[in-house]
Design a protein around this motif. Structure first.
Motif, mmCIF file in Angstrom:
data_model
loop_
_atom_site.group_PDB
_atom_site.id
_atom_site.type_symbol
_atom_site.label_atom_id
_atom_site.label_comp_id
_atom_site.label_asym_id
_atom_site.label_seq_id
_atom_site.Cartn_x
_atom_site.Cartn_y
_atom_site.Cartn_z
ATOM 1 N N LEU A 193 45.980 47.067 48.974
ATOM 2 C CA LEU A 193 45.820 47.058 50.348
ATOM 3 C C LEU A 193 45.763 48.218 51.307
ATOM 4 O O LEU A 193 45.783 49.732 50.916
ATOM 5 N N PHE A 194 45.305 47.938 52.657
ATOM 6 C CA PHE A 194 44.654 48.805 53.499
ATOM 7 C C PHE A 194 44.532 48.245 55.342
ATOM 8 O O PHE A 194 44.946 47.099 54.930
ATOM 9 N N SER A 195 44.915 49.354 55.836
ATOM 10 C CA SER A 195 45.587 48.964 56.775
ATOM 11 C C SER A 195 44.895 50.017 58.110
ATOM 12 O O SER A 195 44.781 51.342 58.071
ATOM 13 N N ASP A 196 44.433 49.440 59.091
ATOM 14 C CA ASP A 196 43.513 50.236 59.518
ATOM 15 C C ASP A 196 43.672 50.256 60.729
ATOM 16 O O ASP A 196 45.320 50.050 61.338
ATOM 17 N N ALA A 197 43.576 50.418 62.370
ATOM 18 C CA ALA A 197 44.625 50.637 64.048
ATOM 19 C C ALA A 197 44.978 48.916 63.750
ATOM 20 O O ALA A 197 46.167 48.996 65.036
ATOM 21 N N CYS A 198 44.546 47.819 63.261
ATOM 22 C CA CYS A 198 44.477 46.993 63.882
ATOM 23 C C CYS A 198 44.714 46.011 63.153
ATOM 24 O O CYS A 198 45.328 44.480 63.301
ATOM 25 N N VAL A 199 44.406 46.175 62.069
ATOM 26 C CA VAL A 199 44.103 44.910 61.105
ATOM 27 C C VAL A 199 45.399 45.455 59.333
ATOM 28 O O VAL A 199 44.845 46.864 59.334
ATOM 29 N N LEU A 200 45.765 44.371 58.481
ATOM 30 C CA LEU A 200 45.988 44.854 57.306
ATOM 31 C C LEU A 200 44.887 43.918 56.490
ATOM 32 O O LEU A 200 44.719 42.606 57.060
ATOM 33 N N MET A 254 36.579 38.919 24.632
ATOM 34 C CA MET A 254 35.529 39.113 26.202
ATOM 35 C C MET A 254 36.261 39.774 27.433
ATOM 36 O O MET A 254 37.209 39.188 27.072
ATOM 37 N N GLU A 255 35.500 40.330 27.840
ATOM 38 C CA GLU A 255 35.888 40.378 28.932
ATOM 39 C C GLU A 255 35.686 40.007 29.595
ATOM 40 O O GLU A 255 35.523 38.395 30.653
ATOM 41 N N PRO A 256 36.901 39.780 31.323
ATOM 42 C CA PRO A 256 37.700 39.113 31.524
ATOM 43 C C PRO A 256 36.803 38.332 32.956
ATOM 44 O O PRO A 256 36.053 39.746 33.438
ATOM 45 N N ARG A 257 36.575 37.287 34.078
ATOM 46 C CA ARG A 257 35.556 37.751 34.932
ATOM 47 C C ARG A 257 36.470 37.008 35.699
ATOM 48 O O ARG A 257 37.535 36.044 35.576
ATOM 49 N N TRP A 258 36.650 38.078 36.621
ATOM 50 C CA TRP A 258 37.545 38.184 38.024
ATOM 51 C C TRP A 258 37.116 37.161 38.729
ATOM 52 O O TRP A 258 35.589 37.176 39.500
ATOM 53 N N GLN A 259 38.131 36.824 39.982
ATOM 54 C CA GLN A 259 37.882 35.880 41.518
ATOM 55 C C GLN A 259 38.666 37.213 42.147
ATOM 56 O O GLN A 259 40.074 37.906 41.912
ATOM 57 N N TYR A 260 37.713 37.508 42.789
ATOM 58 C CA TYR A 260 38.861 37.693 43.783
ATOM 59 C C TYR A 260 38.927 36.500 45.305
ATOM 60 O O TYR A 260 38.421 36.547 45.881
ATOM 61 N N LYS A 261 40.407 37.785 46.283
ATOM 62 C CA LYS A 261 40.120 36.850 47.482
ATOM 63 C C LYS A 261 40.964 37.810 48.806
ATOM 64 O O LYS A 261 41.449 39.109 47.922
ATOM 65 N N TYR A 262 40.628 38.119 49.630
ATOM 66 C CA TYR A 262 40.631 38.752 50.574
ATOM 67 C C TYR A 262 41.372 38.696 51.598
ATOM 68 O O TYR A 262 41.156 37.072 52.622
ATOM 69 N N VAL A 263 42.836 39.218 52.363
ATOM 70 C CA VAL A 263 43.299 38.394 53.163
ATOM 71 C C VAL A 263 43.032 39.091 54.947
ATOM 72 O O VAL A 263 43.198 40.618 54.455
ATOM 73 N N THR A 264 43.035 38.674 55.335
ATOM 74 C CA THR A 264 43.653 39.963 56.748
ATOM 75 C C THR A 264 45.019 40.141 57.792
ATOM 76 O O THR A 264 45.033 37.689 58.210
ATOM 77 N N ARG A 265 45.207 40.444 58.383
ATOM 78 C CA ARG A 265 46.084 39.735 59.608
ATOM 79 C C ARG A 265 46.209 40.902 60.597
ATOM 80 O O ARG A 265 46.176 41.965 60.351
ATOM 81 N N ASP A 266 45.778 40.159 62.164
ATOM 82 C CA ASP A 266 46.462 41.053 62.729
ATOM 83 C C ASP A 266 47.083 41.811 62.933
ATOM 84 O O ASP A 266 48.323 40.619 63.441
ATOM 85 N N ARG A 267 47.773 42.645 63.143
ATOM 86 C CA ARG A 267 49.059 43.659 63.585
ATOM 87 C C ARG A 267 49.708 43.397 64.921
ATOM 88 O O ARG A 267 50.795 43.335 64.676
ATOM 89 N N PHE A 268 48.833 43.336 65.500
ATOM 90 C CA PHE A 268 49.324 43.313 66.743
ATOM 91 C C PHE A 268 49.484 41.386 67.023
ATOM 92 O O PHE A 268 50.339 41.048 68.261
ATOM 93 N N HIS A 269 48.520 40.178 66.463
ATOM 94 C CA HIS A 269 49.506 38.915 66.654
ATOM 95 C C HIS A 269 49.908 37.671 65.708
ATOM 96 O O HIS A 269 50.006 36.430 65.868
ATOM 97 N N GLU A 270 49.662 38.900 64.183
ATOM 98 C CA GLU A 270 50.226 37.715 63.617
ATOM 99 C C GLU A 270 51.487 38.569 62.981
ATOM 100 O O GLU A 270 51.209 40.462 62.830
ATOM 101 N N GLN A 271 52.170 38.391 61.642
ATOM 102 C CA GLN A 271 53.142 39.170 60.834
ATOM 103 C C GLN A 271 52.378 39.668 59.591
ATOM 104 O O GLN A 271 51.172 38.507 59.372
ATOM 105 N N ALA A 272 52.658 40.331 58.537
ATOM 106 C CA ALA A 272 51.851 40.467 57.888
ATOM 107 C C ALA A 272 53.270 39.811 56.702
ATOM 108 O O ALA A 272 53.598 38.990 56.956
ATOM 109 N N LEU A 273 52.088 39.290 54.842
ATOM 110 C CA LEU A 273 52.703 38.412 54.863
ATOM 111 C C LEU A 273 53.625 38.385 53.773
ATOM 112 O O LEU A 273 54.389 39.365 53.563
ATOM 113 N N GLY A 274 54.588 37.492 53.888
ATOM 114 C CA GLY A 274 55.578 37.570 54.205
ATOM 115 C C GLY A 274 56.259 37.608 52.380
ATOM 116 O O GLY A 274 55.048 36.517 51.173
ATOM 117 N N GLU A 275 57.304 37.658 52.399
ATOM 118 C CA GLU A 275 57.910 37.430 50.695
ATOM 119 C C GLU A 275 57.435 35.572 49.819
ATOM 120 O O GLU A 275 56.602 35.849 49.137
#
Length: 76
Positions: free
Chosen positions: A60-67, A23-44
């Motif tokens: 993981l994708f990083s643009d000028a302002c957001v992770l 059976m093919e698995p059904r996936w769930q997805y989660k999208y999280v963003t962090r403002d690079r200037f006001h928040e820290q990246a996700l920690g351990e």
């Protein structure tokens, strides 16, 4: 009338395997963003918490302002 044995009759040693159904698995997805200037990246600790909930970091994708963090897990 015939006499019937009082002990069980030996049964043949037969093992039946149930069919394997893929059976093919059904996936769930989660999208999280962090403002690079006001928040820290996700920690351990945060990543370990998400991992214990079954989330796997798949991108993981990083643009000028957001992770941008992309997670997936097998759905229900």
């Amino acid at each position: 009338m015939r006499n019937v044995a009082q002990y069980p009759v030996p049964q043949p040693d037969i093992h039946v395997r149930p069919p394997l159904v893929h059976m093919e698995p059904r996936w769930q997805y989660k999208y999280v963003t962090r403002d690079r200037f006001h928040e820290q990246a996700l920690g351990e600790d945060e990543l370990n918490t998400l991992g214990s909930q079954g989330w796997e970091l798949v991108g993981l994708f990083s643009d000028a302002c957001v992770l941008h963090y992309y997670f997936k897990r097998v759905g229900e």
